[in-house]
Design an enzyme around this catalytic site. Sequence first.
Site, PDB file in Angstrom:
ATOM      1  N   GLU A  46      43.391  10.970 -26.693  1.00 51.86           N
ATOM      2  CA  GLU A  46      42.458   9.840 -26.553  1.00 51.86           C
ATOM      3  C   GLU A  46      40.991  10.211 -26.770  1.00 51.86           C
ATOM      4  O   GLU A  46      40.133   9.889 -25.946  1.00 51.86           O
ATOM      5  CB  GLU A  46      42.670   9.163 -25.193  1.00 51.86           C
ATOM      6  CG  GLU A  46      44.098   8.677 -25.012  1.00 51.86           C
ATOM      7  CD  GLU A  46      44.418   8.145 -23.627  1.00 51.86           C
ATOM      8  OE1 GLU A  46      43.504   8.012 -22.802  1.00 51.86           O
ATOM      9  OE2 GLU A  46      45.612   7.850 -23.365  1.00 51.86           O
ATOM     10  N   GLU A  86      54.621   7.272 -25.966  1.00 50.08           N
ATOM     11  CA  GLU A  86      54.532   6.667 -24.621  1.00 50.08           C
ATOM     12  C   GLU A  86      54.959   5.197 -24.684  1.00 50.08           C
ATOM     13  O   GLU A  86      54.288   4.317 -24.145  1.00 50.08           O
ATOM     14  CB  GLU A  86      53.095   6.765 -24.092  1.00 50.08           C
ATOM     15  CG  GLU A  86      52.545   8.176 -24.076  1.00 50.08           C
ATOM     16  CD  GLU A  86      51.145   8.290 -23.468  1.00 50.08           C
ATOM     17  OE1 GLU A  86      50.680   7.332 -22.817  1.00 50.08           O
ATOM     18  OE2 GLU A  86      50.523   9.357 -23.653  1.00 50.08           O
TER      19      GLU A  86
HETATM   20  O1  9MR Z   1      51.582   7.330 -16.373  1.00 51.35           O
HETATM   21  C1  9MR Z   1      50.415   7.984 -15.933  1.00 51.35           C
HETATM   22  C2  9MR Z   1      50.023   7.489 -14.554  1.00 51.35           C
HETATM   23  O2  9MR Z   1      50.982   7.887 -13.590  1.00 51.35           O
HETATM   24  C3  9MR Z   1      48.653   8.014 -14.187  1.00 51.35           C
HETATM   25  O3  9MR Z   1      48.244   7.418 -12.959  1.00 51.35           O
HETATM   26  C4  9MR Z   1      47.665   7.685 -15.285  1.00 51.35           C
HETATM   27  C5  9MR Z   1      46.302   8.210 -14.875  1.00 51.35           C
HETATM   28  O4  9MR Z   1      45.396   8.278 -15.856  1.00 51.35           O
HETATM   29  O5  9MR Z   1      48.097   8.248 -16.501  1.00 51.35           O
HETATM   30  C6  9MR Z   1      49.296   7.695 -16.938  1.00 51.35           C
HETATM   31  O6  9MR Z   1      49.675   8.223 -18.204  1.00 51.35           O
HETATM   32  C7  9MR Z   1      48.775   7.997 -19.285  1.00 51.35           C
HETATM   33  C8  9MR Z   1      48.970   9.105 -20.262  1.00 51.35           C
HETATM   34  O7  9MR Z   1      48.826  10.349 -19.634  1.00 51.35           O
HETATM   35  C9  9MR Z   1      48.003   8.988 -21.430  1.00 51.35           C
HETATM   36  N1  9MR Z   1      48.094   7.686 -22.046  1.00 51.35           N
HETATM   37  C10 9MR Z   1      48.012   6.558 -21.172  1.00 51.35           C
HETATM   38  C11 9MR Z   1      49.046   6.693 -20.051  1.00 51.35           C
HETATM   39  C12 9MR Z   1      49.063   5.485 -19.198  1.00 51.35           C
HETATM   40  O8  9MR Z   1      47.826   5.398 -18.517  1.00 51.35           O
END
Ligand code: 9MR
Length: 368
Positions: free
Chosen positions: A157, A262
Amino acid sequence: MHFPKKTIITAMLSCCIYSFSQAQTTATNTSLKQAYQKDFLIGTALNTAQIEKKDAKATALILQQFNAVTPENCMKAENIHPGWDKYDFNLADKIVAFGKEHNLAVNGHTLVWHSQLPVFARKIVSVDSFKTFFTNHISTIASRYSGKVFSWDVVNEALNEDGTMRKSIFLEKLGQDYVTEAFRLAQQHAPNTELYYNDYNNEQPQKRAGCIALVKKVQAAGVRIDGVGIQGHWHLGKLPLRDIEESILAYHALGLKVMFTEVDIEMLPRSFGGADVNQTMAANPSLNPYKSGIPDSLLQQQAKDYESLFKLFLKHQDKITRVTFWGVHDGQSWLNGWPVPGRTNYPLLFDRAFAPKPAYHAVLALKN
Ligand code: 9MR
């Protein structure tokens, strides 16, 4: 060591088909990984309880359906590198061991991300100290798991929606070339691991153009980048199929592997797309309409969306190496807590009781 796509998929599946699915297998495919074994890996994100095998039903479902795993949180900097000289490899080692035991490809997620950074890193003032943190972080973690994880989301990102570089602490302290430098360090310390750039909405034309420019920059520096991950956080009835197809073609044309890293399909109202965790909405009962169950018509619509998506993935299976869902079942999805806390969402292929949903059957039916 670059595994040819079909070789790794065949090798992994020859030894890891779970006995439950074997017992059920007759003429047709009874699991996602079996159905798509000649096409691409089928992955899921694992949370802490799943990595620690605390839920036998979840473990059985993971082993039955998937041949690739991504840690949902435990390899992120705030968890794995909580202090300047302090690393916590406990859970990361466990998911790597889980992958080895069951022949699952582990995708490391993620080395460089502006979010979920440890507090100490955010407080670093001097550029030199930040550079040292950046170098130590990547080299320590990449070398520990070199040859043990199949791939790394090296940078996550880094882009804004208009394709410009996100104003993160990495950009601020290290300048425009930090992405190339991250890949250079990862290449040095994980020579046998595939290296990817990962983002959401990078199938959208402007962000895609920024992503292509970023990749070209890494390539022009003579640094290895193996693929681009399109996260795939989409919304019911709004799948950008044409943009997705154009992106598969555009990234493939750069000599890259393409993976969907994802995937989920949001079922609840939301005023914006994407997955920027900094964007939130105020809680309101109208934003949580399916607290006690979702109408079948919506599940059927979701099944149609997933079906179109997987039809497209199959059309380009020669360019796609992995499709990973962001979670095993609806009850665990991050979309229950974002962008509004405490909602009941239904974005995945398995429901809260681990039962396959219409979307699961639609995805499987494409191969039966
Ligand atoms: O699924 C993840 C969630 O449990 C966390 O709280 C969150 C915090 O930033 O991150 C989520 O995963 C992310 C991933 O690492 C990167 N792309 C977006 C995902 C959804 O936020």
